[in-house]
Design an enzyme around this catalytic site. Structure first.
Site, short mmCIF file in Angstrom:
data_model
loop_
_atom_site.label_atom_id
_atom_site.label_comp_id
_atom_site.label_asym_id
_atom_site.label_seq_id
_atom_site.Cartn_x
_atom_site.Cartn_y
_atom_site.Cartn_z
N MET A 338 0.83 -1.20 0.00
CA MET A 338 0.00 0.00 0.00
C MET A 338 0.86 1.25 0.00
O MET A 338 0.64 2.18 -0.79
CB MET A 338 -0.93 0.00 1.21
CG MET A 338 -2.03 -1.04 1.15
SD MET A 338 -3.16 -0.82 -0.27
CE MET A 338 -4.02 0.66 0.21
N ASP A 357 10.82 3.49 5.83
CA ASP A 357 10.52 2.19 6.42
C ASP A 357 11.56 1.90 7.50
O ASP A 357 12.44 2.74 7.76
CB ASP A 357 10.48 1.09 5.36
CG ASP A 357 9.49 -0.02 5.73
OD1 ASP A 357 9.63 -0.58 6.84
OD2 ASP A 357 8.60 -0.32 4.93
N VAL A 414 1.29 1.62 7.67
CA VAL A 414 1.94 0.49 8.34
C VAL A 414 0.89 -0.55 8.73
O VAL A 414 -0.29 -0.40 8.46
CB VAL A 414 2.72 0.97 9.60
CG1 VAL A 414 3.83 1.93 9.17
CG2 VAL A 414 1.80 1.61 10.63
N GLU A 416 -1.89 -2.98 10.28
CA GLU A 416 -3.16 -2.64 10.92
C GLU A 416 -3.18 -3.09 12.38
O GLU A 416 -3.93 -4.02 12.75
CB GLU A 416 -4.33 -3.27 10.15
CG GLU A 416 -4.63 -2.62 8.82
CD GLU A 416 -5.37 -1.30 8.97
OE1 GLU A 416 -6.59 -1.31 9.14
OE2 GLU A 416 -4.71 -0.25 8.95
N LYS A 421 0.69 1.56 15.03
CA LYS A 421 0.36 2.88 14.49
C LYS A 421 0.63 3.98 15.52
O LYS A 421 1.09 5.07 15.17
CB LYS A 421 -1.10 2.91 14.01
CG LYS A 421 -1.34 2.06 12.76
CD LYS A 421 -2.77 2.20 12.26
CE LYS A 421 -3.04 1.31 11.05
NZ LYS A 421 -2.34 1.76 9.84
N SER A 443 -7.65 0.85 7.02
CA SER A 443 -8.83 0.43 6.26
C SER A 443 -10.03 0.11 7.15
O SER A 443 -11.16 0.07 6.67
CB SER A 443 -8.50 -0.78 5.39
OG SER A 443 -8.03 -1.84 6.20
N HIS A 464 -8.03 6.77 3.27
CA HIS A 464 -8.08 5.33 3.01
C HIS A 464 -8.02 5.06 1.51
O HIS A 464 -8.98 5.32 0.77
CB HIS A 464 -9.37 4.74 3.61
CG HIS A 464 -9.58 3.30 3.27
ND1 HIS A 464 -10.83 2.76 3.06
CD2 HIS A 464 -8.70 2.28 3.07
CE1 HIS A 464 -10.71 1.48 2.76
NE2 HIS A 464 -9.43 1.17 2.76
N GLU A 476 -11.30 7.20 0.37
CA GLU A 476 -12.18 7.59 1.48
C GLU A 476 -11.40 8.52 2.41
O GLU A 476 -10.32 8.15 2.89
CB GLU A 476 -12.61 6.36 2.29
CG GLU A 476 -13.88 5.71 1.83
CD GLU A 476 -14.27 4.54 2.73
OE1 GLU A 476 -15.46 4.41 3.02
OE2 GLU A 476 -13.39 3.76 3.14
N ASN A 514 -15.77 -0.59 3.27
CA ASN A 514 -15.47 -1.92 3.80
C ASN A 514 -16.66 -2.55 4.51
O ASN A 514 -16.78 -3.77 4.58
CB ASN A 514 -14.26 -1.86 4.72
CG ASN A 514 -12.96 -1.83 3.93
OD1 ASN A 514 -12.95 -2.12 2.74
ND2 ASN A 514 -11.87 -1.48 4.58
#
Length: 734
Positions: A338, A357, A414, A416, A421, A443, A464, A476, A514
């Protein structure tokens, strides 16, 4: 002449130049005024013996985007008004004549007796390309941005100003049908090779090339008006014709499942039109066009995919009091699939990117993804090596958070996990400026919960993206409880800059898209558990209008991810929040069979090397009971798969997650492919009628359970005879 939208001049050789340049508009479009001006131009050319012919060109960067669809939309409203006043027959007669004004002016140009040539630069689509096709000679600019095409099918219409008649007389019928069905934009050299245009030249030479053709004695008679004209594929009723039409009908059925009346009208218009002289053929086309223009599918698709999407792309939901922002440098934290996609689309829009990263090697792998994507474009002739070098130069890889200090916007992508986070948020906020906006690409995790780890919740927003980022056009934007207008405006400006369509939703678990997708996947799983054959489930999804069936989509999302979501939901909300049968099915597939989805080449489907995917034969062994296919109500399967999504969309409105029906409709089509012919998840309800939809849902609830329960807001709407768009308009007016 009294021209408003054209300038008109005649040179010393007696060749007229009509330059289309509508005042106060960035793009030329067909309106009543433009059609009136065209009549005057044609009359002036014909009336003056000194004028040998005329070149039509544009005074703007683009030729034209085609007809003003709001004008066509107004025809439908005028029809309803006249029908109430003077009856259906009079209303239909007026509607038919009004809807064919464009085709009549084009035919007038084509048969006026003097040669017309089109000199086209930039975008030339829809009615504009039909104007070009009615000219006797067509010259395209070789500019990289020049495109021609007939994309009307994408908004539920079809080329109704001669497109379905002229194109099949210029190329083989099969190729013509493919072009009309796909509605793609065509590059200049391809258009020439297809026989659609005569010349391709540098931008500053197209007008002179067109004039030279007239000067050399260009014919004012179109090929199909020549006495001995023969269509490229010959007669419809011939051995060659019978090799075309039966397969064409089958392909139409396979591709549309009879959901798109406009596609069927294209097929009929071409089939019938090729058997007639041009004037009668155009009248046949006009009759089909008038019929399609009045269809609910066209009304729904025009509203959502043209009007609403255009309004959202122009910033309809942007806070007006916030000055326009200019994001120049974006930090992307997390260089996985992503994050790498976000870095690519951002750099592709001309912005600088810091791709960060845990290690520089990991960040470089993310950058390599951008290299691959541009290389693919180069191999297809859509980009140059210099474009790749420039794009990659805009992406700087790093493992040092301090490198984010100069960013205007930072997006985290990063894993979920709220703890992961939270750590990223703290590290980023330690180095960025006080006014810098921080966005999470989560998401499912609620933004308000993630924002608790932030020292500046007002500058915290959700952005999103959908996977794959470079292909999916929807984004989104999620407002948390404390998200400020500046954060919202910056997010919207950024999304517009990367040329994607934004929708704004309020915070909730799963947000909007979702939640609806989850309902679709669950319904497919539920059907499999009930004993319905997997192939029927998948076919029902596609025939209902979805791009893929629910089992195939689960494989794309990843079966193990679906299981993780079920387990996380159970852990956070309790056992009653999940279906144990669904959990058991997914657990068996993932933990018992090692089937994770497309990513490991086995899920609900098998993905053999060099062959098409096939449903895994072992699925039937997972069904405790198996229903005979002859006992399955296939129509109900299709209804279940759409209704369950529409109900979830209605719930998001009732809960205040969605505050504008345009966003639900645009979001449902762009985000997860909700049957486009319906206009989207809420338009599906509106065009069916809330009362009829509620009755359908309640019948499904009685047979299949509480997931089909109708939310209170929709029950009230059905009782009042309202619509989502009607209520939104009333609320805005108040």
């Amino acid at each position: 002449m009294n021209l408003t939208n054209f300038s008109f001049e005649v040179d010393s050789d007696g060749i007229a130049l009509a330059t289309w340049d509508m005042p106060g508009r960035s793009m030329n479009v067909f309106t009543e005024g433009v059609m009136s001006d065209l009549h005057q131009v044609i009359d002036a050319v014909v009336a003056d013996p000194a004028v040998k012919g005329c070149v039509i060109t544009s005074g703007k960067d683009n030729f034209s985007g085609g007809a003003d669809l709001t004008m066509l939309q107004g025809l439908g409203q005028a029809y309803e008004t006249l029908k109430a006043e003077k009856g259906e027959e009079e209303a239909m007669r007026h509607f038919f004549e009004e809807s064919r004004k464009l085709t009549l002016v084009f035919r007038k140009l084509e048969t006026c007796g003097k040669p017309f040539a089109a000199a086209v630069n930039g975008i030339c689509l829809g009615g504009a390309f039909e104007l070009s096709l009615s000219c006797h000679h067509r010259v395209l600019s070789d500019d990289p941005k020049t495109r021609v095409g007939l994309p009307e099918i994408k908004v539920g219409l079809f080329p109704g100003a001669g497109g379905t008649q002229r194109v099949p007389r210029l190329m083989q019928t099969g190729d013509a049908l493919q072009m009309l069905f796909k509605g793609e934009q065509i590059r200049p050299l391809m258009a020439k090779n297809m026989g659609l245009v005569h010349e391709v030249a540098p931008k500053d030479e197209i007008v002179e090339k067109a004039k030279a053709w007239i000067r050399a004695g260009g014919s004012p008679v179109a090929p199909w008006d020549q006495p001995k004209f023969k269509a490229p594929s010959g007669k419809v009723y011939s051995p060659a014709g019978m090799m075309i039409w039966p397969p064409a009908n089958a392909i139409y059925r396979r591709e549309t499942h009879d959901n798109y009346p406009a596609a069927k009208a294209i097929l009929a218009s071409v089939y019938e039109g090729l058997q007639l002289p041009m004037d009668l053929a155009l009248r046949v086309e006009s009759r089909y066009f008038a019929k399609i223009l009045r269809s609910k599918e066209a009304a729904a698709m025009i509203r959502t995919l043209f009007i609403s999407m255009g309004e959202l792309n122009k910033g309809a939901r942007r806070p007006k009091e916030i000055a326009k922002t200019s994001v120049k440098r974006v930090g992307v934290v997390g260089a996985g699939f992503m994050g790498a996609g976000v870095a690519y689309v951002t750099a592709n829009a001309g912005m600088e990117v810091i791709l960060l990263d845990q290690s520089t090697d990991a960040a470089e792998k993310g950058k390599a993804y951008a290299h691959k994507l541009v290389t693919d474009q180069i191999n297809k002739g859509r980009a140059k090596t210099a474009d790749r070098e420039a794009l990659l130069a805009r992406i700087t890889t790093s493992a040092d958070y301090a490198d984010l200090s100069s960013c205007d916007l930072v997006i985290e992508a990063v894993f979920e996990d709220p703890k992961v986070k939270a750590e990223v948020i703290a590290k980023v906020e330690a180095v960025i400026g006080e006014d810098v906006i921080f966005a999470s690409n989560t998401s499912t995790l609620p933004i308000s919960g993630l924002a608790k780890a932030s020292r500046r919740a007002g500058n915290f927003v959700g952005i999103h993206f959908f996977s794959p980022v470079e292909k999916m056009m929807l984004v989104e934007i999620i407002k948390g409880e404390e998200t400020g207008d500046a954060a919202l405006a910056t997010a919207l400006d950024y999304v517009r800059a990367i040329k994607k369509t934004p929708i704004v939703v309020n915070d909730s678990r799963g947000f909007f898209a979702n939640r609806c997708v989850g309902a679709y996947l669950y319904e497919g799983h539920k059907m499999l558990i009930e004993g319905i054959p997997a192939a029927m489930i998948e076919n029902a999804g596609r025939q209902a209008g979805m791009p893929v069936g629910p089992l195939s989509l689960t494989d794309e999302v990843a079966v193990d991810l679906a299981l993780k979501i079920v387990k996380a939901t159970e852990a956070q909300l309790g056992a009653e929040a999940i279906d144990p049968a669904q959990k058991a099915l997914l657990t068996t597939l993932v933990e018992g069979e090692g089937r994770l989805g497309r990513k490991n080449r086995k899920g609900f489907y098998d993905y053999p090397d060099g062959a098409s995917k096939k449903l895994w034969p072992g699925l039937s062994e997972l069904q405790a009971t198996r229903i005979d296919p002859d006992d399955v109500d296939f129509t109900e399967l299709k209804q279940r798969l759409l209704v369950v999504q529409a109900l979830e969309a209605a719930r998001t409105v009732g809960e205040g997650v969605i505050t504008d029906p345009r966003e639900a409709d645009v979001g449902s089509i762009l985000g997860f492919g909700f049957a486009p012919f319906t206009g989207g998840a809420l338009s599906y309800i509106d065009f069916m009628g809330a009362k009829a939809f509620v009755a359908l849902a309640q019948g499904l609830e009685a047979r299949h359970g509480a997931r089909f329960a109708v939310p209170e807001n929709l029950l009230r709407m059905a009782e009042a005879g309202g619509t989502f768009y009607g209520e939104a308009a009333a609320k805005k007016a108040a």
